[in-house]
Design an enzyme around this catalytic site. Structure first.
Site, PDB file in Angstrom:
ATOM      1  N   GLU A 105      39.801  45.830  29.458  1.00 24.01           N
ATOM      2  CA  GLU A 105      40.032  47.252  29.166  1.00 24.01           C
ATOM      3  C   GLU A 105      41.393  47.442  28.514  1.00 24.01           C
ATOM      4  OE1 GLU A 105      39.298  49.569  32.692  1.00 24.01           O
ATOM      5  OE2 GLU A 105      37.159  49.548  32.336  1.00 24.01           O
TER       6      GLU A 105
ATOM      7  N   GLU B 122      30.751  46.866  32.887  1.00 28.08           N
ATOM      8  CA  GLU B 122      31.060  47.330  34.244  1.00 28.08           C
ATOM      9  C   GLU B 122      30.471  48.711  34.472  1.00 28.08           C
ATOM     10  OE1 GLU B 122      35.205  47.672  35.160  1.00 28.08           O
ATOM     11  OE2 GLU B 122      35.726  45.781  34.228  1.00 28.08           O
TER      12      GLU B 122
HETATM   13  C1  GAL Z   1      37.867  49.110  35.501  1.00 28.14           C
HETATM   14  C2  GAL Z   1      38.466  47.729  35.534  1.00 28.14           C
HETATM   15  C3  GAL Z   1      38.051  46.946  36.753  1.00 28.14           C
HETATM   16  C4  GAL Z   1      38.104  47.805  37.976  1.00 28.14           C
HETATM   17  C5  GAL Z   1      37.225  49.011  37.774  1.00 28.14           C
HETATM   18  C6  GAL Z   1      37.193  49.931  38.968  1.00 28.14           C
HETATM   19  O1  GAL Z   1      38.770  49.982  34.900  1.00 28.14           O
HETATM   20  O2  GAL Z   1      38.152  47.000  34.388  1.00 28.14           O
HETATM   21  O3  GAL Z   1      38.913  45.836  36.878  1.00 28.14           O
HETATM   22  O4  GAL Z   1      39.425  48.210  38.196  1.00 28.14           O
HETATM   23  O5  GAL Z   1      37.684  49.767  36.690  1.00 28.14           O
HETATM   24  O6  GAL Z   1      36.379  51.062  38.741  1.00 28.14           O
END
Ligand code: GAL
Ligand code: ZN
Length: 665
Positions: free
Chosen positions: A152, A309
Site C-alpha cells: 500500500e 486484501e
Molecule cells: C491494510 C494493510 C494491511 C493491514 C490492513 C488492515 O492497509 O495493507 O497490512 O494493516 O490494512 O485493515
C-alpha cells in the site's frame, strides 16, 4: 507487460500470511488449515524486513526458505512481498533523515509502520539492496507466482514535506516547467505577492497562514504520487533483472485515500491488485464498495484484477469496527468477483496475538479454527471453487462514468464556492443510481476507450483538459448520450478558470452558459418544475442552443434552467446544473438509460446485477424483497437450472452461466 490472467488457479482464495508472529509449530497447522479452506495463494513477507536483515547486510533467509517450502509442498502459490514496507529500527536509528515529516513540520517517528520518506535516497538504497537479495534467491522459486512491491505505497507516508522531499519537488518542477517564468505563469503567482525569482525559493505546501496556492497544492499532489510510483518502478526493475515472475503492488482505490493517481499506477503494474475494506463511517458502505470495484477495473483498463486484501469481519481502524453479520462473507466477496476480481484475498490468515492489529478479523480468529468464522471461510473457499470457469471473463458495460484523481486533487481543495459533498461522493451518487437500475458501469479515466459505451456520465469533472472535452463531445457526435453535471469543465490542468462563462470546457457541446454560481446552504432545497427536489447547487444558467427540460420553481433562481439537452451529431448532451435527491437522480438516470437504449431491471434496494462475460451475478444485500432477474442457464453456485428468471432472496447470491450467450469472456 500486462498479464492477461492472474497467475493463480480459478477464482483463488488468499490472504496475507505473517508466520513470523507465530511459533514454528503453528506453521504446519497453518498450512493444513489453509488446505482445508482451499487457500490458493498467500502474500508473504510484507513486514519481514527487520527479521530478514536483522543487522545491516546480515541476511537471515533460513526461516523464509522453510515457510516457502511448506507452502509449496501444499500447492499454495506465493505472492512474495519485497518486505520494504517498513524499515527496521537499525535503519531509522542510523539515518533519522529517512523519517517522513508532515505538513505541520512534525517528524513521524518509528514505532508504527511505513516511517520513511518517499524521496529519501538512503531509504531507496537500503530497500533495493534487500529487493535484490530476495529477487536473486527466490526469483525462480517454484512457489513464487507474483511479486508484491512494498505494501500500500503511500498509505501513511503519501505526502512528505521534509527538506529532502522539498529538494526533490524543486527538481520535479524544474523538469516540468524548465523556467521559473513558466512556473510563475502556471501557479498564477501574480496573486498575493507569490512571484518566485528562482526554483530555489520554492517549497512544498507546508502549513501556511491562509489558503495555499491551489496549483502549488495540485503540483505537489502530482509530484508525491509520482515519487512513490518511481519507488515502485525502482523495485520492479530490480525484480525484473533477476526474475520472470510478474510484479504488482496493492493499490488503495477507496473513498478515504486519494494520494495516488491510480490510473497512472495501473499502467505500470503487470496486473492490478487492490485492497478494499467496507467503510462503516460512510452512509452506504456497499455503494462505496461497488464504486471502488468498478473503478479498480477502470484502473486495470478492463482486465481482471486481484483483490489482495479485504476483511472477513471487523477492521481495527474505524471509530466503531463493525463485524460482518453471519452469512455475509460470500456476497461481500462476490461483489468484487462480479466486477472483475479473479481472486479474493484477505488481511490476514491468523488474527494476531499482539501488536496494533490484534483486534482485526482474520481467516482464523482468536477462537481458533473451531469457530463460525473459520467454517464460513471454508464455505467461501468451496463456493469460489465452483466459479473457476469465470476466471478471465471480462465485464462489458454499456455505461461509462469518468473519474480522475487529478480532478479529485483540484476539486476538493478549499477556497471553492462550496466544499461538501466532495468530488468522489458526487461521482458515486451517479454510479449508485445507475447500478441501482441494473446497469453495469465502467468507471474510467477520461482518456479511456469509449467505443463500446452508449451512455457517458461526467460528474463534477471540475478540472479537465481540452483533449477530454473533445473526447466527450466526440462521444455525443457519434451517437452517444452524455450527461455532464454541475462543477464540470471549470478549469484547465493548471487549475486556471476557463473564461467566457462556465462550464468552459463543455459550453459549446452543451449549448449553455453560466454567469454565476449560487450554491445552497446546508439543508436548503429547491424544486424543479418537473417535481424534482434538489440541494447543494444552483447557477445562473442561460440556454444557448440547448432545449430546457426543467427550471427551478423556487430558491435563489426561480425560472432559470436546471436541466437541458442539446442534440450533437447523432447523439445528445445533457446538462444538469443542480444536485437532485436520490429519487430525482434515479429518475434522470432511468431517462438517460432509456435514451441510450440500455436495458434496466427492477431491483429491490441492496440488490445488484452485474454481467461478466457470459456470467450473470445477482447479489442481494438488502433487507427485503426478492430480486427477480431474467436469465436462462445454470446457477454455478447452487447447481440448479435457471429457466426464464433467477430469484434471489435477501442475503442470497446467484452466478448464472447463461445458455446461448456467446462466449465473450
Ligand atoms: C491494510 C494493510 C494491511 C493491514 C490492513 C488492515 O492497509 O495493507 O497490512 O494493516 O490494512 O485493515
Ligand atoms: Zn521527505
Amino acid at each position: 507487460m500486462m498479464v492477461p490472467v492472474l497467475p493463480f488457479d480459478g477464482i483463488a482464495l488468499g490472504c496475507d500470511y505473517n508466520p513470523e508472529q507465530w511459533a514454528h509449530a503453528t506453521w504446519r497447522e497453518d498450512v493444513a488449515l489453509m488446505r482445508e479452506a482451499g487457500v490458493g495463494f498467500v502474500t508473504l513477507g510484507v513486514f519481514s524486513w527487520a527479521l530478514l536483515e536483522p543487522e545491516p547486510g546480515r541476511w537471515d533467509f533460513g526461516w523464509f526458505d522453510e515457510v516457502l517450502g511448506l507452502l509449496h509442498g501444499a500447492g499454495i502459490a506465493v505472492d512474495l512481498a519485497t518486505a520494504t514496507a517498513s524499515p527496521p529500527p537499525w535503519l531509522t536509528a542510523a539515518h533519522p533523515e529517512v523519517l517522513p515529516v508532515d505538513r505541520e513540520g512534525r517528524t513521524l517517528w518509528p514505532g508504527s509502520r511505513q516511517a520513511w520518506c518517499p524521496s529519501s535516497p538512503v531509504f531507496r538504497r537500503h530497500a533495493l539492496r534487500l529487493v535484490e537479495q530476495l529477487a536473486r534467491r527466490y526469483g525462480a522459486h517454484p512457489a513464487v507466482r507474483l511479486w508484491h512491491v512494498s505494501n500500500e505505497l503511500g498509505c501513511h507516508n503519501g505526502r512528505c514535506y521534509c527538506d529532502v522531499s522539498a529538494a526533490a519537488f524543486r527538481r520535479w518542477l524544474a523538469d516540468r516547467y524548465r523556467t521559473v517564468t513558466a512556473l510563475n505563469d502556471a501557479w498564477g503567482t501574480a496573486f498575493w505577492s507569490q512571484r518566485y525569482g528562482s526554483f530555489a525559493q520554492v517549497l512544498p505546501p507546508r502549513i501556511m497562514p491562509a489558503q495555499p496556492n491551489p496549483t502549488q497544492e495540485l503540483d505537489f499532489a502530482r509530484f508525491c504520487s509520482g515519487e512513490l510510483l518511481a519507488h515502485y518502478r525502482a523495485e520492479r526493475d530490480v525484480l525484473r533483472a533477476h526474475s520472470a515472475v510478474p510484479v504488482t503492488t496493492n493499490l488503495m482505490v477507496t473513498a478515504h485515500q486519494c494520494e495516488q493517481d491510480n490510473h497512472a499506477w495501473g499502467r505500470e503494474l503487470d496486473l492490478v491488485a487492490q485492497d478494499h475494506y467496507l467503510d462503516h463511517r460512510l452512509p452506504d458502505p456497499h455503494a462505496e464498495q461497488r464504486f471502488a470495484a468498478d473503478l479498480t477495473r477502470g484502473v486495470a483498463r478492463g482486465a481482471p484484477w486481484l483483490l489482495m486484501e479485504s476483511a472477513t469481519g471487523a477492521v481495527n481502524w474505524q471509530p466503531v469496527n463493525v463485524a460482518k453479520p453471519p452469512g455475509a462473507l460470500l456476497a461481500d466477496s462476490l461483489a468484487y468477483v462480479a466486477r472483475g476480481a479473479d481472486a479474493v484475498g484477505f488481511f490476514q490468515w491468523r488474527a494476531s496475538r499482539a501488536g496494533a492489529e490484534k483486534y482485526h478479523s482474520a481467516l482464523v480468529p482468536h477462537a481458533g479454527p473451531d469457530s463460525a468464522k473459520f467454517r464460513e471461510v471454508v464455505a467461501l473457499g468451496e463456493m469460489l471453487g465452483r466459479l473457476g470457469e469465470v476466471r478471465g471473463a471480462r465485464v462489458e458495460a454499456q455505461v461509462a462514468l469518468l473519474f480522475d484523481w487529478e480532478c479529485w486533487w483540484a476539486a476538493d481543495q478549499g477556497s471553492h464556492p462550496r466544499t461538501e459533498p466532495g468530488y468522489r461522493d458526487l461521482a458515486q451518487e451517479w454510479h449508485a443510481a445507475l447500478t441501482g437500475l441494473g446497469a453495469t458501469v465502467d468507471v474510467v479515466h477520461p482518456a479511456a476507450d469509449l467505443a463500446r459505451h452508449r451512455l457517458l456520465v461526467v460528474p463534477a469533472l471540475y478540472l479537465c483538459s481540452d483533449a477530454t472535452a473533445a473526447a466527450v463531445a466526440a462521444f455525443a457526435e457519434r451517437g452517444g448520450q452524455v450527461l455532464v453535471t454541475f462543477w464540470s469543465g471549470i478549469v484547465d490542468e493548471r487549475d486556471h478558470v476557463r473564461l467566457g462563462g462556465h462550464p468552459g470546457a463543455f459550453r459549446d457541446l452543451l449549448g449553455v452558459r453560466v454567469e454565476e454560481f449560487h450554491p445552497l446552504l446546508p439543508g436548503a432545497t429547491v424544486r424543479l418544475d418537473d417535481g424534482t427536489a434538489a440541494s447543494t447547487w444552483t447557477e445562473l444558467l442561460e440556454a444557448r442552443g440547448a432545449e430546457v427540460l426543467a427550471r427551478y420553481t423556487d430558491g435563489p433562481l426561480p425560472g432559470v434552467p436546471a436541466l437541458t439537452r442539446r442534440s450533437a451529431g447523432t447523439g445528445a448532451a445533457w446538462y444538469l446544473a443542480t444536485r437532485p435527491d436520490a429519487a430525482g437522480t434515479r429518475a434522470l438516470a432511468r431517462r438517460l438509460l432509456g435514451a441510450a437504449g440500455v436495458p434496466t431491471v427492477a431491483l429491490p434496494p441492496g440488490a445488484e446485477v452485474v454481467r461478466r462475460g457470459r456470467y450473470l451475478f445477482v447479489l442481494h444485500r438488502g433487507p427485503d424483497g426478492d430480486a427477480r432477474v431474467p436469465a436462462r442457464g445454470l446457477d454455478l453456485l447452487s447447481g440448479e437450472a435457471v429457466d426464464g428468471a433467477v430469484t434471489v432472496a435477501p442475503g442470497g447470491v446467484a452466478v448464472v452461466r447463461e445458455a446461448g450467450a456467446d462466449d465473450r469472456g
